[in-house]
Scaffold this motif. Structure first.
Motif, PDB file in Angstrom:
ATOM      1  N   PHE A  71       0.830  -1.214   0.000  1.00 46.88           N
ATOM      2  CA  PHE A  71       0.000   0.000   0.000  1.00 46.88           C
ATOM      3  C   PHE A  71       0.865   1.265   0.000  1.00 46.88           C
ATOM      4  N   LYS A  72       1.924   1.272   0.791  1.00 44.87           N
ATOM      5  CA  LYS A  72       2.761   2.477   0.917  1.00 44.87           C
ATOM      6  C   LYS A  72       3.681   2.682  -0.283  1.00 44.87           C
ATOM      7  N   TYR A  73       4.346   1.606  -0.713  1.00 48.71           N
ATOM      8  CA  TYR A  73       5.377   1.752  -1.746  1.00 48.71           C
ATOM      9  C   TYR A  73       4.950   1.248  -3.132  1.00 48.71           C
ATOM     10  N   GLY A  74       3.869   0.483  -3.189  1.00 49.32           N
ATOM     11  CA  GLY A  74       3.482  -0.109  -4.455  1.00 49.32           C
ATOM     12  C   GLY A  74       4.436  -1.219  -4.856  1.00 49.32           C
ATOM     13  N   GLU A  75       4.377  -1.605  -6.107  1.00 45.57           N
ATOM     14  CA  GLU A  75       5.277  -2.627  -6.654  1.00 45.57           C
ATOM     15  C   GLU A  75       6.109  -1.997  -7.766  1.00 45.57           C
ATOM     16  N   THR A  76       7.424  -1.952  -7.550  1.00 47.95           N
ATOM     17  CA  THR A  76       8.336  -1.408  -8.549  1.00 47.95           C
ATOM     18  C   THR A  76       9.075  -2.558  -9.220  1.00 47.95           C
ATOM     19  N   TYR A  77       9.093  -2.562 -10.527  1.00 50.86           N
ATOM     20  CA  TYR A  77       9.696  -3.677 -11.249  1.00 50.86           C
ATOM     21  C   TYR A  77      10.142  -3.240 -12.639  1.00 50.86           C
ATOM     22  N   VAL A  78      10.963  -4.088 -13.264  1.00 48.61           N
ATOM     23  CA  VAL A  78      11.412  -3.885 -14.638  1.00 48.61           C
ATOM     24  C   VAL A  78      10.593  -4.806 -15.536  1.00 48.61           C
ATOM     25  N   PRO A  79       9.779  -4.262 -16.439  1.00 52.10           N
ATOM     26  CA  PRO A  79       9.032  -5.130 -17.359  1.00 52.10           C
ATOM     27  C   PRO A  79      10.003  -5.946 -18.214  1.00 52.10           C
ATOM     28  N   ASN A  80       9.775  -7.235 -18.301  1.00 53.83           N
ATOM     29  CA  ASN A  80      10.718  -8.082 -19.022  1.00 53.83           C
ATOM     30  C   ASN A  80      10.767  -7.745 -20.510  1.00 53.83           C
ATOM     31  N   ASN A  81       9.649  -7.287 -21.068  1.00 55.48           N
ATOM     32  CA  ASN A  81       9.641  -6.974 -22.500  1.00 55.48           C
ATOM     33  C   ASN A  81      10.411  -5.705 -22.832  1.00 55.48           C
ATOM     34  N   SER A  82      10.818  -4.953 -21.772  1.00 58.58           N
ATOM     35  CA  SER A  82      11.612  -3.745 -22.014  1.00 58.58           C
ATOM     36  C   SER A  82      13.118  -4.011 -21.941  1.00 58.58           C
TER      37      SER A  82
END
Length: 443
Positions: A127-138
């Motif tokens: 809730f506080k930070y969300g989900e940060t990630y690198v999209p694999n297709n990028s």
């Protein structure tokens, strides 16, 4: 200082989890009218305690031996091994006087709380930070495998598009438990061709020794295009420009940022010739020697796209619950790997030293602290469910047997089972601590 920070985080995290675990037993016992005589953080072995206070019929305190904590429930064969009490007539406020289903709930109280705590922390972090990630297709430049990755057939620049036939959506899936637990098939695109690479069952043995970076680096590859040039450094003196694409160093071809870094390290303190492509034209740049081994260039990290998904308060709950479930199931799969001999116990189990070093780390970052604590909370829930006498799981097994038989197991049997359980747990503690010391200070 790093060591103190690690120790402080470990002590705080485990203290929170132990108190909450024992609180689960305490509240469940009180709910069924069972007397709780003691509630302790750490063990007051041989009657030695750092602090204690009596409130009502329960003594609350802190022991001197930091190996967990306990609640002493009246009329129960537990850590106290109070056989004298068990020889007295059964009293209505005692654990042994209650129906088996109530006693089962009391024994599961700690595990349930640990699971709830893990879900709650993951929920709040999401809730506080969300989900940060690198999209694999990028990830257009592909992966940078280490020694382990290369051994199984991965190559620099490979693009992993699927795991066991399921499309990879996030780059960090490549170093997730579903891959590292082994017996996994990776679908890889290499130079326009699709190939399959098998991740062996025992991959965790090598990852434990060499680290995750020697499987697949957490950082996707960047091109060798210069994004920034530091004034006064060798690259600046040689006339390097932002946008130059380095194609060779001292005639050694380079394609990715890691190639440049590797060659520069080899040539530390020596003059270098950078061959660059500038607007379609090939140029040679003569770089003066630098004893620091730094030529003063940066690469374009924006070649890697990073996304963050933010969730509302209630939207974050199922995400947190899913994260907790993944941790729980990963623990179960890991134990099974050890039982079946696919992973060595020395590689699978970690004690306090390894947890402090690798889980909490040497910097006090609250987001990491709470994520680590949630991870350990789920691990504690799983470990306590193992059917070992002296653990909650052992008591649960005995209670289920009692419910099937229709009568309780004998006190003598329970006493002997507790002794066997203590020996097993003590042996496990010695093993994991010795294993930690070997990994940290000897190996």
């Amino acid at each position: 200082m790093n060591g103190l920070i690690m120790a402080a985080q470990l002590l705080l995290g485990l203290s929170i989890l132990v108190i909450l675990h024992e609180l689960g037993h305490f509240l469940a016992a009180r709910a069924f009218g069972i007397k709780v005589e003691k509630f302790y953080l750490f063990f007051d072995a041989w009657g030695v305690k750092l602090f204690s206070i009596k409130r009502g019929d329960c003594e609350y305190g802190i022991g001197w031996l930091p190996l967990g904590g306990y609640v002493k429930i009246s009329g129960m064969i537990d850590e106290s091994m109070d056989t004298e009490q068990m020889e007295q007539p059964v009293q209505p406020w005692e654990f042994r006087s209650k129906p088996a289903w109530q006693r089962l709930i009391v024994m599961l109280g700690g595990v349930v709380v640990n699971i709830i705590v893990g879900i709650f922390i993951f929920w709040m972090l999401t809730f506080k930070y969300g989900e940060t990630y690198v999209p694999n297709n990028s990830v257009q430049n592909g992966i940078n495998p280490g020694v382990i990755g290369k051994e199984i057939g991965l190559q620099k620049g490979d693009r992993v598009i699927a795991v066991n036939g399921n499309k990879v959506l996030r780059f960090d899936e490549l170093i997730s438990p579903k891959v590292l637990l082994g017996n996994t098939n990776l679908t890889v695109i290499r130079e326009g061709k699709t190939i399959d690479i098998k991740v062996p069952d025992n991959i965790l043995n090598k990852v434990s020794d060499l680290g995750i970076e020697e499987f697949i680096s957490r950082e996707p590859l960047l091109t060798s295009t210069i994004d920034s040039v530091m004034s006064g450094k060798p690259a600046s003196k040689a006339g390097a420009h932002k946008g130059d694409r380095i194609t060779a160093i001292n005639s050694v071809p380079v394609k990715y940022n890691v190639d440049v870094i590797q060659e520069v390290k080899k040539l530390k303190g020596k003059e270098m010739v950078f061959t660059v492509n500038r607007g379609g034209q090939s140029l040679n740049l003569n770089l003066p020697a630098d004893t620091a081994g730094s030529v003063g260039i940066g690469f374009n990290i924006h070649e890697i796209k990073i996304e963050t998904i933010h969730y509302g308060f209630f939207q974050a709950l199922p995400i947190g619950a899913q994260q907790a479930w993944v941790q729980f199931s990963t623990n179960a799969k890991g134990i099974w790997k050890v039982i079946t001999g696919k992973v060595k116990a020395t590689k699978a189990f970690s004690g306090p030293v390894e947890i402090a070093r690798k889980v909490y780390g040497g910097q006090w970052i609250w987001e990491r602290f709470w994520a680590s604590t949630a991870f350990i909370s789920i691990a504690l829930a799983f470990m306590n469910l193992l059917p070992i006498p002296a653990l909650d799981g052992g008591h649960v097994v005995f209670l289920i047997i009692e419910m099937i038989k229709g009568k309780p197991l004998g006190d003598k049997f329970m006493e002997r089972a507790q002794i066997v359980g203590f020996v097993l747990l003590l042996s496990l503690m010695v093993f994991v601590l010795g294993n930690d010391i070997f990994k940290a200070f000897i190996k």
